[in-house]
Design a protein around this motif. Structure first.
Motif, PDB file in Angstrom:
ATOM      1  N   ARG A 195       0.852  -1.187   0.000  1.00 49.67           N
ATOM      2  CA  ARG A 195       0.000   0.000   0.000  1.00 49.67           C
ATOM      3  C   ARG A 195       0.889   1.238   0.000  1.00 49.67           C
ATOM      4  NH1 ARG A 195      -5.206   2.029  -1.004  1.00 49.67           N
ATOM      5  NH2 ARG A 195      -5.638   3.715   0.446  1.00 49.67           N
ATOM      6  N   VAL A 196       0.891   1.961  -1.103  1.00 51.51           N
ATOM      7  CA  VAL A 196       1.805   3.095  -1.277  1.00 51.51           C
ATOM      8  C   VAL A 196       1.068   4.416  -1.060  1.00 51.51           C
ATOM      9  CG1 VAL A 196       3.418   4.249  -2.834  1.00 51.51           C
ATOM     10  CG2 VAL A 196       3.150   1.755  -2.945  1.00 51.51           C
ATOM     11  N   ASN A 197       1.603   5.221  -0.193  1.00 46.87           N
ATOM     12  CA  ASN A 197       1.170   6.604  -0.009  1.00 46.87           C
ATOM     13  C   ASN A 197       2.420   7.443   0.180  1.00 46.87           C
ATOM     14  OD1 ASN A 197      -1.419   7.881  -0.031  1.00 46.87           O
ATOM     15  ND2 ASN A 197      -2.117   6.406   1.496  1.00 46.87           N
ATOM     16  N   SER A 198       3.120   7.698  -0.926  1.00 52.49           N
ATOM     17  CA  SER A 198       4.414   8.374  -0.829  1.00 52.49           C
ATOM     18  C   SER A 198       4.633   9.303  -2.017  1.00 52.49           C
ATOM     19  CB  SER A 198       5.550   7.340  -0.782  1.00 52.49           C
ATOM     20  OG  SER A 198       6.815   7.967  -0.855  1.00 52.49           O
ATOM     21  N   PRO A 199       5.123  10.535  -1.738  1.00 47.07           N
ATOM     22  CA  PRO A 199       5.458  11.460  -2.831  1.00 47.07           C
ATOM     23  C   PRO A 199       6.864  11.243  -3.367  1.00 47.07           C
ATOM     24  CG  PRO A 199       5.780  12.553  -0.734  1.00 47.07           C
ATOM     25  CD  PRO A 199       5.286  11.159  -0.413  1.00 47.07           C
ATOM     26  N   GLY A 200       7.593  10.263  -2.794  1.00 46.04           N
ATOM     27  CA  GLY A 200       8.956  10.003  -3.243  1.00 46.04           C
ATOM     28  C   GLY A 200       9.978  10.406  -2.206  1.00 46.04           C
ATOM     29  N   GLY A 201      11.206  10.603  -2.665  1.00 46.30           N
ATOM     30  CA  GLY A 201      12.275  10.957  -1.738  1.00 46.30           C
ATOM     31  C   GLY A 201      13.629  10.668  -2.343  1.00 46.30           C
ATOM     32  N   ALA A 202      14.522  10.119  -1.532  1.00 45.06           N
ATOM     33  CA  ALA A 202      15.914   9.912  -1.942  1.00 45.06           C
ATOM     34  C   ALA A 202      16.042   8.719  -2.887  1.00 45.06           C
ATOM     35  CB  ALA A 202      16.791   9.712  -0.709  1.00 45.06           C
ATOM     36  N   VAL A 203      17.041   8.784  -3.777  1.00 44.02           N
ATOM     37  CA  VAL A 203      17.214   7.774  -4.820  1.00 44.02           C
ATOM     38  C   VAL A 203      17.666   6.439  -4.251  1.00 44.02           C
ATOM     39  CG1 VAL A 203      18.582   7.137  -6.844  1.00 44.02           C
ATOM     40  CG2 VAL A 203      17.663   9.455  -6.641  1.00 44.02           C
ATOM     41  N   GLU A 204      18.738   6.422  -3.467  1.00 44.11           N
ATOM     42  CA  GLU A 204      19.293   5.155  -3.006  1.00 44.11           C
ATOM     43  C   GLU A 204      18.323   4.362  -2.136  1.00 44.11           C
ATOM     44  OE1 GLU A 204      23.284   5.136  -1.617  1.00 44.11           O
ATOM     45  OE2 GLU A 204      23.990   6.531  -3.149  1.00 44.11           O
ATOM     46  N   PRO A 205      17.625   4.983  -1.173  1.00 44.88           N
ATOM     47  CA  PRO A 205      16.621   4.218  -0.419  1.00 44.88           C
ATOM     48  C   PRO A 205      15.500   3.690  -1.310  1.00 44.88           C
ATOM     49  CG  PRO A 205      17.174   6.251   0.736  1.00 44.88           C
ATOM     50  CD  PRO A 205      17.817   6.333  -0.609  1.00 44.88           C
ATOM     51  N   SER A 206      15.115   4.457  -2.332  1.00 44.74           N
ATOM     52  CA  SER A 206      14.080   3.985  -3.269  1.00 44.74           C
ATOM     53  C   SER A 206      14.550   2.732  -3.991  1.00 44.74           C
ATOM     54  CB  SER A 206      13.747   5.079  -4.289  1.00 44.74           C
ATOM     55  OG  SER A 206      13.216   6.230  -3.663  1.00 44.74           O
ATOM     56  N   GLU A 207      15.807   2.742  -4.438  1.00 43.04           N
ATOM     57  CA  GLU A 207      16.365   1.581  -5.140  1.00 43.04           C
ATOM     58  C   GLU A 207      16.422   0.367  -4.217  1.00 43.04           C
ATOM     59  OE1 GLU A 207      18.307  -0.520  -8.377  1.00 43.04           O
ATOM     60  OE2 GLU A 207      16.927   1.171  -8.193  1.00 43.04           O
ATOM     61  N   ARG A 208      16.781   0.580  -2.975  1.00 40.96           N
ATOM     62  CA  ARG A 208      16.839  -0.531  -2.015  1.00 40.96           C
ATOM     63  C   ARG A 208      15.460  -1.151  -1.812  1.00 40.96           C
ATOM     64  NH1 ARG A 208      19.285   0.498   3.635  1.00 40.96           N
ATOM     65  NH2 ARG A 208      18.547  -1.660   3.822  1.00 40.96           N
ATOM     66  N   ILE A 209      14.449  -0.308  -1.651  1.00 39.91           N
ATOM     67  CA  ILE A 209      13.096  -0.830  -1.420  1.00 39.91           C
ATOM     68  C   ILE A 209      12.603  -1.594  -2.653  1.00 39.91           C
ATOM     69  CG2 ILE A 209      10.688  -0.204  -0.961  1.00 39.91           C
ATOM     70  CD1 ILE A 209      11.776   2.182   0.684  1.00 39.91           C
ATOM     71  N   LYS A 210      12.929  -1.084  -3.850  1.00 39.39           N
ATOM     72  CA  LYS A 210      12.549  -1.794  -5.081  1.00 39.39           C
ATOM     73  C   LYS A 210      13.147  -3.196  -5.088  1.00 39.39           C
ATOM     74  CE  LYS A 210      14.836  -1.430  -8.890  1.00 39.39           C
ATOM     75  NZ  LYS A 210      15.035  -2.852  -9.306  1.00 39.39           N
ATOM     76  N   HIS A 211      14.407  -3.315  -4.692  1.00 39.97           N
ATOM     77  CA  HIS A 211      15.060  -4.629  -4.652  1.00 39.97           C
ATOM     78  C   HIS A 211      14.408  -5.535  -3.611  1.00 39.97           C
ATOM     79  CE1 HIS A 211      18.314  -4.503  -7.532  1.00 39.97           C
ATOM     80  NE2 HIS A 211      18.611  -3.265  -7.165  1.00 39.97           N
ATOM     81  N   ILE A 212      13.969  -4.968  -2.497  1.00 39.90           N
ATOM     82  CA  ILE A 212      13.287  -5.753  -1.463  1.00 39.90           C
ATOM     83  C   ILE A 212      11.982  -6.332  -2.019  1.00 39.90           C
ATOM     84  CG2 ILE A 212      12.075  -5.577   0.750  1.00 39.90           C
ATOM     85  CD1 ILE A 212      14.244  -3.400   1.492  1.00 39.90           C
ATOM     86  N   VAL A 213      11.247  -5.500  -2.766  1.00 39.16           N
ATOM     87  CA  VAL A 213      10.006  -5.956  -3.397  1.00 39.16           C
ATOM     88  C   VAL A 213      10.303  -7.104  -4.362  1.00 39.16           C
ATOM     89  CG1 VAL A 213       8.144  -5.307  -4.980  1.00 39.16           C
ATOM     90  CG2 VAL A 213       8.826  -3.736  -3.150  1.00 39.16           C
ATOM     91  N   GLN A 214      11.329  -6.943  -5.171  1.00 38.20           N
ATOM     92  CA  GLN A 214      11.676  -7.985  -6.142  1.00 38.20           C
ATOM     93  C   GLN A 214      12.154  -9.267  -5.457  1.00 38.20           C
ATOM     94  OE1 GLN A 214      14.274  -5.227  -8.521  1.00 38.20           O
ATOM     95  NE2 GLN A 214      13.192  -6.144 -10.269  1.00 38.20           N
ATOM     96  N   SER A 215      12.835  -9.136  -4.334  1.00 37.52           N
ATOM     97  CA  SER A 215      13.285 -10.312  -3.584  1.00 37.52           C
ATOM     98  C   SER A 215      12.092 -11.122  -3.086  1.00 37.52           C
ATOM     99  CB  SER A 215      14.163  -9.898  -2.399  1.00 37.52           C
ATOM    100  OG  SER A 215      15.361  -9.301  -2.842  1.00 37.52           O
TER     101      SER A 215
END
Length: 555
Positions: free
Chosen positions: A335-355
């Motif tokens: 459930r996403v409610n986010s306007p975004g933010g920093a690049v590196e944490p975003s990339e980490r979370i994307k990898h967590i989703v893919q894992s």
């Protein structure tokens, strides 16, 4: 030594145990009372939508009111209304409405109220100090009443922005700015003195789409022609008698004091407690557990570090880890409610989703009010994306801003000098602006922008040329995003859970588990609120005890 330890420990245990026993007795008596009134016929339920409903309720800060601590979150409110819809003893739903928040979450609540109303039960709302979202929500009720001084805000949509370029020039502040598109508009507040024509055109298109969705829903609910609502919006807001004359409301009134109403949160908590006791008894006796859907909340600005009330990768990693390791969890709803933010944490979370996906757990994204920029980055690879028609989606793009204070400080007699082994050591200094620093930032922004475009292309299975075309920084409504291929279907959290049930091959009615779990620190932050309402402390301790017992049974 042991004697001294016991002498010291006993008073502490005694101090804690006695209040808990007393609280248990009081809570038990309260639960019996709650069960008794659930047996009554003709139950009238009331809920408060005077302030925005959060996707997930957070514990209040110190000195928070106990009423705030009891407030249901969006999912619990919708679930409570569903339970009441199927409860033959519940005859009526009453709401007090002011400002329930942005349209997307309100859409989900409207749907639940409309379903309750379609079941043949009465729905009434009493509104005061209405926001636009408040009037949108009120229209789902069969009867809409306002008080003698409340305006109905049926009018156009717009905003006025502040621009600081004049101040920046006066203060002699310098900025190095890089972005992949002019529609990544945040830097404009320091670079411009007004909205750019490109931004105005894009934002007007977005606002008009929101307006059409809302006006069509209002017209259907109030049994007016869409064109009538459009025409009326040119003359709003409306005074009470004007609103009544144009059939925007049904009357001017306040809730009758003679009507016995029960709070929706109390009804929900009692029902859930009874259901939970029955389910746990079945677990213990039959050693069987239902299939589960994990709902993981990605809420707030995406940051690194340990920020507790923001969205950070460490918290997401723990949440996904628990969902993946639980064999009963068949699928995950992000459930996403986010306007975004920093690049590196975003990339980490994307990898967590893919894992999680690689571990065999389908991931369904559900967009609440906003899933923009990093909020879209982290969820683009989901197996299916569900957005509300009015969700804010997109902003695919990147920008960077680096301030330089050298000229500003010189105005006050503060100078600077540098020592460096290589020229590039100070290219990105906050004390001076350099062309080389700008080139370095442009290089990195171009790299990240290309990365974002590839994520959109791979995640949404779009040609790379199409992803590049969409990477303008523009935001769209959920309805627009569906046409562009950025989401797969329209709906709320319920629809996302249904999709997860289908993709996870869930057998029977699934149990919904929510992550991240609230930390002990979060729970203790509301300590003064707990002293105002000790039943919450009792509930937390009982919940924790039950969780420990369950883990023993499972293991």
């Amino acid at each position: 030594g042991n004697t001294m330890s016991l002498k010291f420990t006993y008073p502490i245990v005694n101090f804690v145990a006695k209040p808990l026993i007393l609280i248990g007795v009081i809570k038990g008596y309260s639960l019996i009372n709650d069960v008794n009134w659930l047996r009554h016929d003709d139950i009238i339920l009331e809920f408060d939508a005077s302030k925005p409903l959060e996707d997930r309720r957070r514990r209040g800060f110190l000195l928070s009111k106990s009423s705030d601590l009891h407030q249901l979150d969006l999912r619990s409110t919708i679930e409570a209304i569903k339970i009441a819809e199927n409860d033959p003893k519940v005859k009526k739903l009453v709401a007090k409405i002011q400002d329930p928040g942005y349209y997307a979450n309100v859409e989900e609540l409207r749907k639940a109220i409309s379903n309750f109303r379609s079941s043949g039960k009465e729905t009434v709302c009493y509104a005061s100090n209405l926001s636009r979202g408040g009037y949108y929500l009120s229209s789902a009720f069969e009867k809409v009443y306002i008080n003698e001084v409340t305006e109905v805000p049926l009018q156009g949509s717009g905003s006025i922005g502040l621009f600081f370029k004049g101040l920046v020039d006066k203060l002699k502040l310098d900025f190095t700015v890089s972005r992949n598109s002019r529609l990544k508009s945040f830097p404009d507040v320091i670079l411009e003195k007004e909205y750019t024509p490109e931004f105005k055109e894009s934002r007007l298109k977005f606002l008009r789409d929101i307006e059409e969705i809302v006006f069509r829903d209002l017209a259907l609910a109030r049994k007016l022609a869409f064109e009538t609502v459009q025409k009326l919006s040119l003359s709003g807001p409306f005074l009470p008698q004007e609103a009544l004359q144009h059939r925007l409301v049904d009357g001017i009134s306040t809730p009758p004091l003679s009507e016995k109403r029960k709070k929706l949160d109390r009804y929900y908590n009692t029902k859930k407690r009874l259901d939970r006791f029955g389910a746990e008894f079945k677990h213990w006796t039959e050693q069987s557990y239902p299939d589960r859907i994990a709902v993981i909340y990605a809420d707030g600005n995406i940051v690194g570090g340990k920020a507790e009330n923001e969205l950070n990768p460490d918290v997401m990693e723990r949440a996904f880890q628990r969902a993946v390791q639980d064999k009963c969890v068949k699928a995950i709803v992000l459930r996403v409610n986010s306007p975004g933010g920093a690049v590196e944490p975003s990339e980490r979370i994307k990898h967590i989703v893919q894992s999680a996906q690689k571990a065999g757990k389908p991931v369904i994204a559900s967009y609440g009010n906003i899933a923009a920029s990093g909020g879209y980055w982290i969820s683009a690879h989901s197996d299916h994306i569900v957005a509300n028609p009015t969700s804010i989606v997109g902003s695919i793009g990147v920008f960077g801003v680096l301030p330089h204070f050298g000229r500003f400080l010189e105005e006050y007699g503060i100078t600077n000098d540098e020592i460096a082994t290589q020229n590039n050591a100070t290219y990105l200094s906050p004390l001076k602006k350099t062309n080389e620093g700008g080139a370095l930032m442009d290089k990195y922004i171009a790299f990240v922008s290309n990365r974002f475009e590839q994520i959109v292309s791979d995640g949404r299975k779009l040609p790379i040329d199409k992803a590049v075309e969409l990477a303008t920084g523009e935001v769209w409504t959920g309805s627009q995003a569906l046409k562009l291929g950025l989401v797969d279907s329209l709906g709320g959290l319920d629809e996302a859970i249904q999709e997860a049930v289908k993709r996870g091959n869930v057998v029977g009615e699934p149990e919904i588990v929510e992550y991240p779990k609230l930390s002990l620190r979060s729970r203790l932050r509301g300590v003064f609120g707990l002293f105002q309402d000790p039943s919450l402390l009792y509930k937390m301790s009982m919940d924790k005890l039950m969780e420990l017992q369950l883990s023993k049974v499972k293991n």
